[in-house]
Design an enzyme around this catalytic site. Structure first.
Site, PDB file in Angstrom:
ATOM      1  N   ASP A 128      -0.620   5.122  -3.192  1.00 50.94           N
ATOM      2  CA  ASP A 128       0.396   4.413  -3.970  1.00 50.94           C
ATOM      3  C   ASP A 128       1.580   5.314  -4.308  1.00 50.94           C
ATOM      4  O   ASP A 128       2.709   4.837  -4.484  1.00 50.94           O
ATOM      5  CB  ASP A 128      -0.193   3.899  -5.283  1.00 50.94           C
ATOM      6  CG  ASP A 128      -1.152   2.734  -5.111  1.00 50.94           C
ATOM      7  OD1 ASP A 128      -1.115   2.097  -4.043  1.00 50.94           O
ATOM      8  OD2 ASP A 128      -1.922   2.459  -6.048  1.00 50.94           O
ATOM      9  N   HIS A 172      -7.463   4.550   0.649  1.00 55.91           N
ATOM     10  CA  HIS A 172      -6.466   4.123  -0.331  1.00 55.91           C
ATOM     11  C   HIS A 172      -6.248   5.200  -1.397  1.00 55.91           C
ATOM     12  O   HIS A 172      -5.112   5.472  -1.793  1.00 55.91           O
ATOM     13  CB  HIS A 172      -6.889   2.806  -0.975  1.00 55.91           C
ATOM     14  CG  HIS A 172      -5.781   2.145  -1.730  1.00 55.91           C
ATOM     15  ND1 HIS A 172      -4.654   1.649  -1.110  1.00 55.91           N
ATOM     16  CD2 HIS A 172      -5.606   1.918  -3.053  1.00 55.91           C
ATOM     17  CE1 HIS A 172      -3.837   1.147  -2.010  1.00 55.91           C
ATOM     18  NE2 HIS A 172      -4.390   1.294  -3.201  1.00 55.91           N
ATOM     19  N   LYS A 173      -7.322   5.769  -1.856  1.00 53.53           N
ATOM     20  CA  LYS A 173      -7.266   6.887  -2.792  1.00 53.53           C
ATOM     21  C   LYS A 173      -8.489   7.774  -2.538  1.00 53.53           C
ATOM     22  O   LYS A 173      -9.491   7.311  -1.984  1.00 53.53           O
ATOM     23  CB  LYS A 173      -7.321   6.416  -4.260  1.00 53.53           C
ATOM     24  CG  LYS A 173      -6.201   5.509  -4.708  1.00 53.53           C
ATOM     25  CD  LYS A 173      -6.379   5.105  -6.177  1.00 53.53           C
ATOM     26  CE  LYS A 173      -5.313   4.111  -6.607  1.00 53.53           C
ATOM     27  NZ  LYS A 173      -5.476   3.712  -8.042  1.00 53.53           N
ATOM     28  N   TYR A 176     -11.499   6.292  -3.870  1.00 51.84           N
ATOM     29  CA  TYR A 176     -11.973   5.095  -3.177  1.00 51.84           C
ATOM     30  C   TYR A 176     -12.341   5.473  -1.739  1.00 51.84           C
ATOM     31  O   TYR A 176     -11.638   5.120  -0.788  1.00 51.84           O
ATOM     32  CB  TYR A 176     -10.900   4.006  -3.179  1.00 51.84           C
ATOM     33  CG  TYR A 176     -10.521   3.476  -4.546  1.00 51.84           C
ATOM     34  CD1 TYR A 176     -11.453   3.440  -5.582  1.00 51.84           C
ATOM     35  CD2 TYR A 176      -9.240   3.006  -4.802  1.00 51.84           C
ATOM     36  CE1 TYR A 176     -11.112   2.953  -6.834  1.00 51.84           C
ATOM     37  CE2 TYR A 176      -8.887   2.515  -6.050  1.00 51.84           C
ATOM     38  CZ  TYR A 176      -9.824   2.495  -7.064  1.00 51.84           C
ATOM     39  OH  TYR A 176      -9.488   2.012  -8.311  1.00 51.84           O
ATOM     40  N   ASP A 183      -2.781  -3.218   0.497  1.00 57.89           N
ATOM     41  CA  ASP A 183      -1.736  -2.632  -0.340  1.00 57.89           C
ATOM     42  C   ASP A 183      -1.235  -1.303   0.230  1.00 57.89           C
ATOM     43  O   ASP A 183      -0.044  -0.991   0.190  1.00 57.89           O
ATOM     44  CB  ASP A 183      -2.255  -2.347  -1.759  1.00 57.89           C
ATOM     45  CG  ASP A 183      -3.110  -3.436  -2.358  1.00 57.89           C
ATOM     46  OD1 ASP A 183      -3.838  -4.118  -1.614  1.00 57.89           O
ATOM     47  OD2 ASP A 183      -3.076  -3.599  -3.587  1.00 57.89           O
ATOM     48  N   GLY A 260       1.003 -10.114   0.714  1.00 57.75           N
ATOM     49  CA  GLY A 260       2.442  -9.874   0.563  1.00 57.75           C
ATOM     50  C   GLY A 260       2.819  -8.443   0.877  1.00 57.75           C
ATOM     51  O   GLY A 260       3.803  -8.174   1.580  1.00 57.75           O
ATOM     52  N   TRP A 261       2.024  -7.493   0.376  1.00 59.85           N
ATOM     53  CA  TRP A 261       2.277  -6.074   0.672  1.00 59.85           C
ATOM     54  C   TRP A 261       2.276  -5.828   2.177  1.00 59.85           C
ATOM     55  O   TRP A 261       3.116  -5.101   2.706  1.00 59.85           O
ATOM     56  CB  TRP A 261       1.209  -5.192   0.038  1.00 59.85           C
ATOM     57  CG  TRP A 261       1.187  -5.040  -1.451  1.00 59.85           C
ATOM     58  CD1 TRP A 261       0.096  -5.176  -2.266  1.00 59.85           C
ATOM     59  CD2 TRP A 261       2.277  -4.664  -2.322  1.00 59.85           C
ATOM     60  NE1 TRP A 261       0.436  -4.924  -3.568  1.00 59.85           N
ATOM     61  CE2 TRP A 261       1.768  -4.603  -3.632  1.00 59.85           C
ATOM     62  CE3 TRP A 261       3.632  -4.379  -2.106  1.00 59.85           C
ATOM     63  CZ2 TRP A 261       2.556  -4.273  -4.738  1.00 59.85           C
ATOM     64  CZ3 TRP A 261       4.420  -4.051  -3.198  1.00 59.85           C
ATOM     65  CH2 TRP A 261       3.888  -4.008  -4.488  1.00 59.85           C
ATOM     66  N   THR A 382     -13.357   1.446 -12.783  1.00 58.31           N
ATOM     67  CA  THR A 382     -14.031   1.258 -14.073  1.00 58.31           C
ATOM     68  C   THR A 382     -13.053   0.657 -15.068  1.00 58.31           C
ATOM     69  O   THR A 382     -12.002   1.243 -15.314  1.00 58.31           O
ATOM     70  CB  THR A 382     -14.543   2.604 -14.624  1.00 58.31           C
ATOM     71  OG1 THR A 382     -15.389   3.223 -13.642  1.00 58.31           O
ATOM     72  CG2 THR A 382     -15.342   2.401 -15.893  1.00 58.31           C
TER      73      THR A 382
END
Length: 417
Positions: A128, A172-173, A176, A183, A260-261, A382
């Protein structure tokens, strides 16, 4: 009125300092603005196009761009970049220095003189965080400040270290593991392509472009539902997450904004991918399939799209603003660029008019609001987010989320061409 008065004062200061801004800009302006920002009583003029009305409303609501996502302190936050991309285009189009000031103040606030970025932590490998790099690419091209170059090089180094799936797809991260989310294609790939286009040459550039195309290839391979043409929100290669189907690794629903992303990622990467690159043909094929699927789930009455795309009639589902704005932007930009035939403009126009009719309100001061925005949705973490239908339709709904106002500004600019 306080926000409006503050904005007028900012504009007055920008006007006095116009020599500074013109010296910063490297590209000549297309034209000087002859449009009036406000009426005599300080009201945002209804004579302005929707793109400017919404941006001026955002500036009034959030006098500093870092505030755009309702942040209480300066934060490196991807939604800010979408609104500021609209500000870039409006500055180039109108010459209104208030728009440029909004961008450059963000850069000066968020990037320290040594090139470090406020609140950014490279070690988290959060994809992100790359999206705001597009703003720094713009500011570096305009102002050539060394601190922006250093910050850009740091963001680019994140790509080199980003954890990947077994086939090279970006996690993603870091927290994750083994997961690709729709996204992430928007968060990472337009910046990656933009940086490559500006800084990289030869074999280095070819390797980067191939890496970018591979991200889309993997999404199409693993997240596409062949029956509907829609794409699931996320995929866990390890099948370990509670939300992941144990056979496919897929999350259980088609979330509007995730789709949409992905659409915006395709059309924005095409801005920077060389015309002769073989990956363009793939992306254009993916884009057509995507838009065809999106049109099939467009609400026939309003032209809008539901929070959970394929379950419009179910209890709790609602017509959602951020995804709807992103779909409209993706389609109308695709038509304007010649990626899709003119026939697709009808669906884009129906969606755009639906947003204005059903989701836009204007107050007595001319401040424009975009309503029915899903504030946030994700998976895991979380407290744990299950990706169920009930989860998506019960997340917070608010007005003027930049993940909706930004795409609305960009879509408006495409319709105003």
């Amino acid at each position: 009125m306080n926000f409006i008065n503050s904005s007028i004062k900012i504009y007055a200061l920008a006007t006095v300092c116009s020599g500074f801004f013109f010296s910063c800009a490297q590209k000549p302006l297309q034209k000087a603005s002859s449009e009036i920002r406000t009426e005599a009583n300080g009201k945002i003029s209804s004579k302005l196009p929707w793109s400017q009305r919404m941006l001026l409303s955002e500036i009034s609501r959030f006098p500093q761009a870092w505030m755009l996502d309702y942040n209480k302190a300066p934060k490196w936050s991807y939604p800010t970049a979408i609104v500021l991309e609209g500000a870039e285009r409006l500055y180039e189009k109108t010459g209104n220095k208030e728009y440029y000031q909004y961008i450059t103040t963000f850069g000066d606030t968020m990037v320290k003189e040594d090139g470090s970025i406020v609140s950014y932590d490279l070690s988290k490998y959060n994809i992100d965080m790359l999206n705001c790099g597009n703003i720094l690419l713009y500011l570096y091209q305009q102002e050539k400040k060394d601190k922006y170059l250093k910050a850009l090089q740091t963001l680019r180094s994140q790509i080199d270290g980003q954890p990947r799936t077994s086939e090279g797809g970006f996690w993603h991260k870091k927290i994750y593991p083994n997961q690709m989310w729709l996204d992430g294609l928007y968060m990472g790939e337009p910046f990656y392509a933009h940086y490559t286009h500006y800084f990289s040459k030869g074999e280095e550039a070819e390797k980067a472009y191939s890496d970018i195309i591979n991200q889309f290839d993997l999404i199409q391979k693993h997240l596409l539902d062949k029956k509907t043409g829609l794409l699931y929100h996320a995929w866990d290669e390890s099948r370990q997450q509670q939300w992941a189907n144990k056979e496919t690794g897929l999350s259980p629903n088609f979330w509007s904004r995730a789709m949409g992303w992905y659409g915006m990622a395709i059309v924005d990467v095409l801005d920077h991918l060389p015309q002769n690159h073989p990956g363009r043909t793939k992306l254009l094929t993916y884009l057509k399939s995507y838009c065809d699927a999106v049109i099939k789930v467009q609400d026939s009455k309003t032209g809008l799209w539901y929070q959970v795309l394929d379950k419009g009639g179910e209890k709790g589902n609602y017509l959602e603003a951020t995804g709807s704005s992103m779909f409209v932007y993706t389609m109308i930009k695709s038509v304007n660029k010649g990626y899709l035939p003119q026939s697709y403009k009808a669906s884009a126009k129906k969606g755009y008019e639906g947003i204005i009719k059903n989701l836009i309100t204007v107050d007595e001061n001319g401040i424009v609001s975009l309503n029915k925005c899903c504030a946030v949705a994700g998976l895991g973490g979380t407290p744990y987010r299950s990706g169920s239908y009930e989860y998506y339709v019960n997340e917070e709904v608010r007005s003027n989320d930049p993940k909706g106002t930004g795409p609305f500004i960009l879509a408006s600019l495409e319709f105003e061409k």
